[in-house]
Write a protein that holds these residues in place. Structure first.
Motif, mmCIF file in Angstrom:
data_model
loop_
_atom_site.group_PDB
_atom_site.id
_atom_site.type_symbol
_atom_site.label_atom_id
_atom_site.label_comp_id
_atom_site.label_asym_id
_atom_site.label_seq_id
_atom_site.Cartn_x
_atom_site.Cartn_y
_atom_site.Cartn_z
ATOM 1 N N THR A 34 0.797 -1.205 -0.146
ATOM 2 C CA THR A 34 -0.118 0.063 -0.311
ATOM 3 C C THR A 34 0.904 1.175 0.245
ATOM 4 O O THR A 34 2.073 1.250 0.266
ATOM 5 C CB THR A 34 -0.907 0.038 1.236
ATOM 6 O OG1 THR A 34 -0.026 0.171 2.471
ATOM 7 C CG2 THR A 34 -1.827 -1.326 1.406
ATOM 8 N N ASN A 37 -1.027 7.440 -3.661
ATOM 9 C CA ASN A 37 -1.005 7.766 -4.950
ATOM 10 C C ASN A 37 0.378 8.401 -5.358
ATOM 11 O O ASN A 37 0.649 9.472 -4.647
ATOM 12 C CB ASN A 37 -2.221 8.341 -5.501
ATOM 13 C CG ASN A 37 -3.272 7.561 -5.483
ATOM 14 O OD1 ASN A 37 -3.209 6.599 -5.294
ATOM 15 N ND2 ASN A 37 -4.624 8.240 -5.475
ATOM 16 N N GLU A 162 -3.843 -3.333 -8.286
ATOM 17 C CA GLU A 162 -5.169 -3.091 -8.000
ATOM 18 C C GLU A 162 -6.294 -4.056 -8.523
ATOM 19 O O GLU A 162 -7.124 -3.726 -9.303
ATOM 20 C CB GLU A 162 -5.584 -1.740 -8.656
ATOM 21 C CG GLU A 162 -4.546 -0.485 -7.682
ATOM 22 C CD GLU A 162 -5.173 -0.247 -6.469
ATOM 23 O OE1 GLU A 162 -6.337 -0.749 -5.942
ATOM 24 O OE2 GLU A 162 -4.712 0.624 -5.770
ATOM 25 N N THR A 190 -3.022 -2.804 -3.509
ATOM 26 C CA THR A 190 -4.423 -2.270 -3.275
ATOM 27 C C THR A 190 -4.459 -1.247 -2.300
ATOM 28 O O THR A 190 -3.720 -1.283 -1.283
ATOM 29 C CB THR A 190 -5.085 -3.484 -3.256
ATOM 30 O OG1 THR A 190 -6.645 -3.034 -3.142
ATOM 31 C CG2 THR A 190 -4.853 -4.301 -2.015
ATOM 32 N N HIS A 191 -5.488 -0.420 -2.336
ATOM 33 C CA HIS A 191 -6.003 0.404 -1.192
ATOM 34 C C HIS A 191 -6.967 -0.204 -0.201
ATOM 35 O O HIS A 191 -7.456 0.216 0.477
ATOM 36 C CB HIS A 191 -6.598 1.470 -1.607
ATOM 37 C CG HIS A 191 -5.262 2.565 -2.134
ATOM 38 N ND1 HIS A 191 -4.234 3.194 -1.542
ATOM 39 C CD2 HIS A 191 -5.134 2.899 -3.703
ATOM 40 C CE1 HIS A 191 -3.597 3.844 -2.429
ATOM 41 N NE2 HIS A 191 -3.919 3.591 -3.758
ATOM 42 N N ASP A 192 -7.589 -1.328 -0.774
ATOM 43 C CA ASP A 192 -8.598 -2.217 -0.115
ATOM 44 C C ASP A 192 -8.320 -2.992 0.920
ATOM 45 O O ASP A 192 -7.647 -4.042 0.738
ATOM 46 C CB ASP A 192 -9.215 -3.160 -1.347
ATOM 47 C CG ASP A 192 -10.511 -3.530 -0.553
ATOM 48 O OD1 ASP A 192 -10.752 -3.944 0.502
ATOM 49 O OD2 ASP A 192 -11.447 -3.768 -1.558
ATOM 50 N N GLN A 193 -8.206 -2.453 2.149
ATOM 51 C CA GLN A 193 -7.760 -3.084 3.206
ATOM 52 C C GLN A 193 -8.411 -4.508 3.647
ATOM 53 O O GLN A 193 -7.839 -5.320 4.089
ATOM 54 C CB GLN A 193 -7.730 -2.055 4.575
ATOM 55 C CG GLN A 193 -7.066 -1.002 4.441
ATOM 56 C CD GLN A 193 -5.425 -1.123 3.894
ATOM 57 O OE1 GLN A 193 -4.722 -1.855 4.600
ATOM 58 N NE2 GLN A 193 -4.725 -0.526 3.041
#
Length: 214
Positions: A34, A37, A162, A190-193
Motif C-alpha cells: 500500500t 498515490n 489493484e 491495493t488500497h482495499d484493506q
C-alpha cells in the motif's frame, strides 16, 4: 525470488521516485503493498518486469542479476504481471484468444493450449466466456480475463496491480478464491484493506523510498 538493493529511479521529466529502495520477496510469501498515490508502487512492478530501467542499483530475480532487456525474457516467463488497467493487457478479439496467447508463445501446441484455456476458465468461473468479444465485457469480467491470461502461463509469482478496484462482491470472491487456492507467491497493490486481510500474510507500506511493515 526477488531481491532489490539500493534502487534509484527517476522519470525523464525529473520526478524522483526511488532513492536507495531495498526490497526482497521470498518464495511462498504473499504480500500486500500500500501507499499514497504516486509513491511508486506500479513503478516498482514495472522495474521488476524490466518495463522500466533503473538509474542505479541492483535487481536480482531468481538469483540472477537483471540488467538488460534479454535478462528479463526469463523473468516475464516466470513472473506474471496483472496490469492495473485490464485494457492494457487484453488485445485479442475473443476471451479464448487472449488466454491462449501466452501458452502459444511459450511453445505449447494448439491442443495443449486448448486444454489450458478450458482449465483456466473453469478455475476462474469463466466457463462459457471463451467466445465472447473481450472489449464488450464488463469491468469485472475483464479483470478476471486479465488474470486468466497470466494464470494460463503458470507463473511462479504474481504481481497484481489493484485487482479488485470497482469489482462487485461476486467477482472479488472469485479472484480471492483463486489466489488462496492456487497462488503460492504474490504481491498485491491495493488500497482495499479488507481484501488484504483475506488475501495476504504480510502488508507493507511504500513511503519515501522505503518499504516498511505496516
Amino acid at each position: 525470488m526477488i531481491n532489490i538493493k539500493e534502487l534509484y529511479f527517476s522519470y525523464p521529466y525529473g520526478k524522483k521516485v526511488f532513492e536507495g529502495l531495498n526490497f526482497s520477496l521470498k518464495r511462498g510469501e504473499t504480500v500486500g503493498l500500500t501507499g499514497a498515490n504516486g509513491a511508486g508502487k506500479t513503478t516498482l512492478f514495472h522495474l521488476i518486469m524490466g518495463l522500466l530501467k533503473p538509474d542505479a542499483g541492483e535487481i536480482e530475480i531468481f538469483e540472477k542479476a537483471r540488467k538488460v532487456e534479454r535478462d528479463f525474457i526469463e523473468v516475464r516467463q516466470r513472473i506474471g504481471l496483472v496490469f492495473q488497467d485490464s485494457d492494457d493487457q487484453l488485445f485479442c478479439p475473443t476471451v479464448e484468444e487472449d488466454i491462449a496467447f501466452g501458452p502459444l508463445n511459450l511453445g505449447k501446441s494448439q491442443e495443449e493450449t486448448k486444454a489450458v484455456v478450458g482449465e483456466v476458465c473453469e478455475k476462474l468461473g469463466l466457463k462459457g466466456f471463451e467466445r465472447k468479444v473481450t472489449h464488450r465485457l464488463s469491468g469485472g469480467e475483464k479483470r478476471l480475463v486479465a488474470l486468466a491470461t497470466i494464470v494460463a502461463m503458470n507463473p511462479e509469482c504474481f504481481l497484481i496491480d489493484e485487482p479488485v478496484a470497482g469489482l462487485d462482491d461476486v467477482t472479488t470472491d472469485r479472484f480471492l478464491r483463486y489466489l488462496k487456492e492456487y497462488g503460492n507467491t504474490y504481491i498485491i497493490i491495493t488500497h482495499d484493506q479488507e481484501f488484504l486481510k483475506s488475501a495476504v500474510d504480510k502488508v507493507y507500506i511504500l513511503k519515501g523510498s522505503k518499504i516498511i511493515p505496516r
